[in-house]
Design an enzyme around this catalytic site. Sequence first.
Site, PDB file in Angstrom:
ATOM      1  N   CYS A 140       5.318  -3.319   2.080  1.00 13.18           N
ATOM      2  CA  CYS A 140       6.571  -3.199   1.318  1.00 13.18           C
ATOM      3  C   CYS A 140       7.054  -1.757   1.302  1.00 13.18           C
ATOM      4  O   CYS A 140       6.649  -0.962   0.466  1.00 13.18           O
ATOM      5  CB  CYS A 140       6.364  -3.714  -0.110  1.00 13.18           C
ATOM      6  SG  CYS A 140       7.850  -3.590  -1.131  1.00 13.18           S
ATOM      7  N   CYS A 143       8.693  -0.649  -1.956  1.00 11.99           N
ATOM      8  CA  CYS A 143       7.793  -0.379  -3.078  1.00 11.99           C
ATOM      9  C   CYS A 143       7.074   0.942  -2.881  1.00 11.99           C
ATOM     10  O   CYS A 143       6.880   1.696  -3.817  1.00 11.99           O
ATOM     11  CB  CYS A 143       6.716  -1.462  -3.199  1.00 11.99           C
ATOM     12  SG  CYS A 143       7.324  -3.130  -3.177  1.00 11.99           S
ATOM     13  N   ASP A 144       6.630   1.210  -1.677  1.00 11.65           N
ATOM     14  CA  ASP A 144       5.626   2.252  -1.482  1.00 11.65           C
ATOM     15  C   ASP A 144       6.106   3.499  -0.748  1.00 11.65           C
ATOM     16  O   ASP A 144       5.391   4.493  -0.694  1.00 11.65           O
ATOM     17  CB  ASP A 144       4.417   1.654  -0.731  1.00 11.65           C
ATOM     18  CG  ASP A 144       3.827   0.459  -1.475  1.00 11.65           C
ATOM     19  OD1 ASP A 144       4.074   0.363  -2.687  1.00 11.65           O
ATOM     20  OD2 ASP A 144       3.140  -0.361  -0.855  1.00 11.65           O
TER      21      ASP A 144
END
Lengths: 315, 107
Positions: A140, A143-144
């Site tokens: 992701c 997200c990261d």
Amino acid sequence: MNDIRDAIIIGSGPAGLTAAIYAARANMAPLVIEGEPSSTSDQPGGQLMLTTDVENFPGFPDGIMGPELMTNFRAQASRFGAEFITSKVTRVDFSERPFKIWVGEDAHRARTVIVSTGAQSLMLGLPNEDRLLGHGLSTCATCDGFFFRDQDIAVVGGGDSAVEEATFLTRFASKVYLIHRRDQLRASKIMRERALANPKLDILWNSQVVEIQGDEKLSGVVLEDTLTHDQRPLIVQGLFIAIGHHPNTALFQDQLELKANGYLVTEPNSSKTQIAGVFACGDVQDDYYRQAVTAAGSGCMAAIDAERWLEEHPG
Amino acid sequence: MAKGITDLDMNSFDDVIGSSDTPVLVDFWAEWCGPCKMIAPILEEIASEQDGIKIAKVNVDESPDLARRYEIMSIPALIVFENGEPAKKLIGAKPKGALLEEIGEFL
């Protein structure tokens, strides 16, 4: 035993939730079994829950964030009376009517079923992959990416999502390598041009990851040239995997017809499966377009097909 | 502490975590993280249902130093603190049942 429903929708991406909006507005009081939280792209809201700006969904001239778009879809379905269960379906029986769908021990029955379970990200299948997930290895980028500011990272893949992720990640990373096993990208022209023009993005052609390295966290990968089979190390602190998707059809293997690549078979220009009263829409049956808007369109088709089927088969 | 979720930042983190007489589950999250949004309602339920554990959250966008201190490289990341020290780290969104099982030893 639960009451027999007019429609149960399995899955809650753009296809399932559009089907829910249409079915709810047609007074079918649909039950949406939306899946359960995970970080693997098989989750409520579907693949868009792991994306950032969606720039190609009509109606949003400035783009919209994937999770926000899916929150809107869900709110719109709720507004017209769709009900939700936040769990995964564990078993289905389409061999007799009403159709049966289990969530654990709980059996739900329905006159029509709309299958919209989508597809989930493929992993590389290499040793260390599970262990380093969340420790430098990610599925992701949204997200990261933030955690890789000023670091060197790599994205594996060559399709739209890989190129989009790589481009997005250049906002944070000092260098992004796009590792692709062919000598050209499958991604759309606009995405390709963006990638090629980006000074922070280097495309490593004809390359594949054969080893993932790292103890506590990811420290690098070993690449193999797909033509010469020469191997070389690449030191990166982050590795993002975007090598494609596999349809979520394991539940239906013995019940519905699947193509050789695992996708559900539907009749041309329709959402009908080979079982009357069971319809399929979205990525679970689309191995060609795979867009949010085509998924939504096919979700609308499935709801209308289900509604007409109920009209023709009252009681 | 009232049952609910406490927002922690660099200023409040050490005080709250250090002085807690029960384990504290800290959710490292961000606005732009879809899976973080998925587990938010689950954490709210756990906060109101479980007396043995407190739930707190840290916005990594606003408190990058805390994310760095605990070597967060992926969110959502849940860390259970016991006696002020990290005792368990969980990464990625999970359904409620799986999450309760993972933190069962602290309840």
